[in-house]
Design an enzyme around this catalytic site. Structure first.
Site, mmCIF file in Angstrom:
data_model
loop_
_atom_site.group_PDB
_atom_site.id
_atom_site.type_symbol
_atom_site.label_atom_id
_atom_site.label_comp_id
_atom_site.label_asym_id
_atom_site.label_seq_id
_atom_site.Cartn_x
_atom_site.Cartn_y
_atom_site.Cartn_z
ATOM 1 C CE LYS A 129 -4.205 -1.688 2.221
ATOM 2 N NZ LYS A 129 -5.010 -1.687 3.431
ATOM 3 C CE LYS A 210 -5.797 -9.099 -0.451
ATOM 4 N NZ LYS A 210 -5.485 -8.510 0.835
ATOM 5 C CE LYS A 213 -13.586 -5.369 3.948
ATOM 6 N NZ LYS A 213 -12.244 -5.260 4.546
HETATM 7 P P1 TYM Z 1 -9.582 -7.161 6.064
HETATM 8 O O1 TYM Z 1 -10.641 -6.217 6.509
HETATM 9 O O2 TYM Z 1 -8.788 -6.811 4.867
HETATM 10 O O3 TYM Z 1 -10.214 -8.599 5.796
HETATM 11 C C1 TYM Z 1 -11.031 -9.257 6.744
HETATM 12 C C2 TYM Z 1 -10.746 -10.753 6.697
HETATM 13 O O4 TYM Z 1 -10.979 -11.253 5.375
HETATM 14 C C3 TYM Z 1 -9.820 -11.954 4.914
HETATM 15 N N1 TYM Z 1 -9.674 -11.709 3.467
HETATM 16 C C4 TYM Z 1 -9.605 -12.691 2.545
HETATM 17 N N2 TYM Z 1 -9.644 -14.025 2.664
HETATM 18 C C5 TYM Z 1 -9.561 -14.754 1.508
HETATM 19 N N3 TYM Z 1 -9.445 -14.181 0.282
HETATM 20 C C6 TYM Z 1 -9.398 -12.857 0.122
HETATM 21 N N4 TYM Z 1 -9.289 -12.309 -1.079
HETATM 22 C C7 TYM Z 1 -9.485 -12.032 1.292
HETATM 23 N N5 TYM Z 1 -9.468 -10.686 1.499
HETATM 24 C C8 TYM Z 1 -9.591 -10.514 2.829
HETATM 25 C C9 TYM Z 1 -8.654 -11.342 5.673
HETATM 26 O O5 TYM Z 1 -7.567 -12.227 5.729
HETATM 27 C C10 TYM Z 1 -9.297 -11.084 7.024
HETATM 28 O O6 TYM Z 1 -9.247 -12.257 7.826
HETATM 29 N N6 TYM Z 1 -5.804 -6.327 9.260
HETATM 30 C C11 TYM Z 1 -7.078 -6.993 9.074
HETATM 31 C C12 TYM Z 1 -8.141 -6.587 10.073
HETATM 32 C C13 TYM Z 1 -7.775 -6.742 11.521
HETATM 33 C C14 TYM Z 1 -7.693 -7.959 12.240
HETATM 34 C C15 TYM Z 1 -7.391 -7.571 13.576
HETATM 35 C C16 TYM Z 1 -7.864 -9.284 11.874
HETATM 36 C C17 TYM Z 1 -7.488 -5.728 12.376
HETATM 37 N N7 TYM Z 1 -7.268 -6.207 13.623
HETATM 38 C C18 TYM Z 1 -7.230 -8.538 14.575
HETATM 39 C C19 TYM Z 1 -7.716 -10.251 12.886
HETATM 40 C C20 TYM Z 1 -7.396 -9.859 14.215
HETATM 41 C C21 TYM Z 1 -7.638 -6.648 7.697
HETATM 42 O O7 TYM Z 1 -7.323 -5.648 7.132
HETATM 43 O O8 TYM Z 1 -8.615 -7.513 7.269
#
Ligand code: TYM
Length: 344
Positions: A129, A210, A213
């Site tokens: 990013k 990937k 969002k």
């Molecule tokens: P985020 O909001 O990008 O995504 C939420 C969850 O969805 C999973 N994910 C995917 N899994 C499979 N294929 C994909 N294309 C895909 N895109 C997203 C992510 O792996 C995630 O599990 N940093 C984290 C949010 C966060 C978090 C936490 C997660 C903040 N604090 C504490 C766990 C524990 C994030 O940006 O997820």
């Protein structure tokens, strides 16, 4: 574990489930997509029945990049409604907004002061990013320390996430071990739980990237609330290849393999079975679209119900924050005390 006189009777709640804490989070940075669902939320739905589970909408993470305040507010509520519609049940798990529990920001600062510049610079998500751009926000750089705080505050043992969060979990473990070693036992060391299928759902139009969002590729992103028609259209236009053979081979056939992975993650079948049952790409696409439509239809129906009652959703989030604070605050006090801060 469990505070005797806690407002919400944690001890009672925990006697019916294994006393293993689960925490996971998701950013309100756009509409939920099928990658989020298959990579993370499907496991959350299961974990809420088996463990003491906390799920948080990480709005503080969503302000680490340029954003619209209005849209962030709307997305936060919409995400809460979608998670409830997906089947998270506030009677058996805790759902809350990260910024409603101030311990997250406080512990984040403490952990930032234990993490090193080198560790944070090596995070691939930051490198992707940030792209050595001087105007990116400092918060994007320290983002993994906030994520570590989210997890460690709850003494979580299991963290159900998609593959892209593996490195952040490794850093969280390193920070927890370092803190415990230097300042005394404070945090449980967490473990990422990553599903065998659907852990890295790829963009349908660009199958080597990937699904995300914030993707600039609406044709390649399947949203949870897409109509059956939109799902069928997007899947039927998914990029494949010219090999004309249905095989699960992510390196050489990323598009076809992504379709197989989607189907398997949605139905629980194995890639070998699915590949052997299909010979034509069109057939496979039809199976994938049908499986996703069937998976998402109940979520979409329930979503419209929650939309009619935003006050109930706000009530659930308020209660969730109170329950979360009951677990997070004692950890924060322990961390502050152990690192040498004088508590009032
Ligand atoms: P985020 O909001 O990008 O995504 C939420 C969850 O969805 C999973 N994910 C995917 N899994 C499979 N294929 C994909 N294309 C895909 N895109 C997203 C992510 O792996 C995630 O599990 N940093 C984290 C949010 C966060 C978090 C936490 C997660 C903040 N604090 C504490 C766990 C524990 C994030 O940006 O997820």
């Amino acid at each position: 574990m469990g505070i005797c006189h806690s407002l919400f009777g944690y001890q009672c709640r925990l006697t019916s489930k294994a006393v293993i804490r689960v925490l996971s989070g998701i950013q309100p940075s756009g509409d939920l997509h099928v990658g989020n669902y298959l990579g993370a939320i499907q496991a959350w739905l299961q974990d809420q029945h088996e463990f003491d589970a906390f799920f948080t909408i990480v709005d503080l993470h969503a302000i680490t990049v340029e954003h619209s305040p209005e849209l962030l507010r709307a997305n936060t509520l919409k995400l809460a409604m979608t998670l409830l519609a997906a089947g998270l049940d506030p009677e058996i798990c805790t759902i809350f907004v990260q910024s409603h529990v101030s311990a997250h920001a406080e512990l984040s600062w403490i952990l930032e002061c234990t993490a090193t510049y080198g560790e944070l610079s090596r995070m691939t998500q930051f490198k992707d990013k940030g792209k050595s751009n001087d105007s990116i926000r400092a918060g994007l750089f320290t983002y993994p320390a906030l994520m570590a705080a989210d997890i460690l505050l709850y003494q979580a043992e299991r963290v159900p996430v998609g593959e892209d969060q593996r490195q952040h979990l490794e850093l969280t473990r390193d920070l927890a071990i370092r803190f415990n070693t230097k300042y005394g036992e404070t945090f449980t060391i967490p473990q990422a739980t990553i599903p065998p299928l659907g852990a890295r759902v790829m963009d349908l139009a660009h199958p080597t990237a990937k699904m995300s969002k914030s993707s600039k590729s609406p044709a390649g992103t399947l949203f949870i609330l897409d109509s059956p028609d939109e799902i069928s259209k997007k899947v039927s236009r998914a990029v494949t290849d010219t090999e004309n053979s249905v095989r699960f081979d992510p390196v050489n056939q990323p598009g076809v393999s992504n379709l197989i992975d989607l189907y398997c993650a949605a139905t629980g079948e194995s890639p070998v079975e699915v590949a052997s049952r299909h010979t034509m790409y069109g057939e496979l696409k039809k199976s994938v679209a049908d499986a996703l439509i069937a998976l998402l239809k109940p979520v979409q129906d329930r979503y419209s119900e929650f939309c009619k009652d935003p006050a109930e959703v706000s009530r659930i989030l308020k209660l969730g924050a109170l329950k979360a604070g009951e677990v997070a605050n004692p950890t924060l006090i322990a961390a502050k005390t152990n690192i040498g801060l004088v508590t009032p």
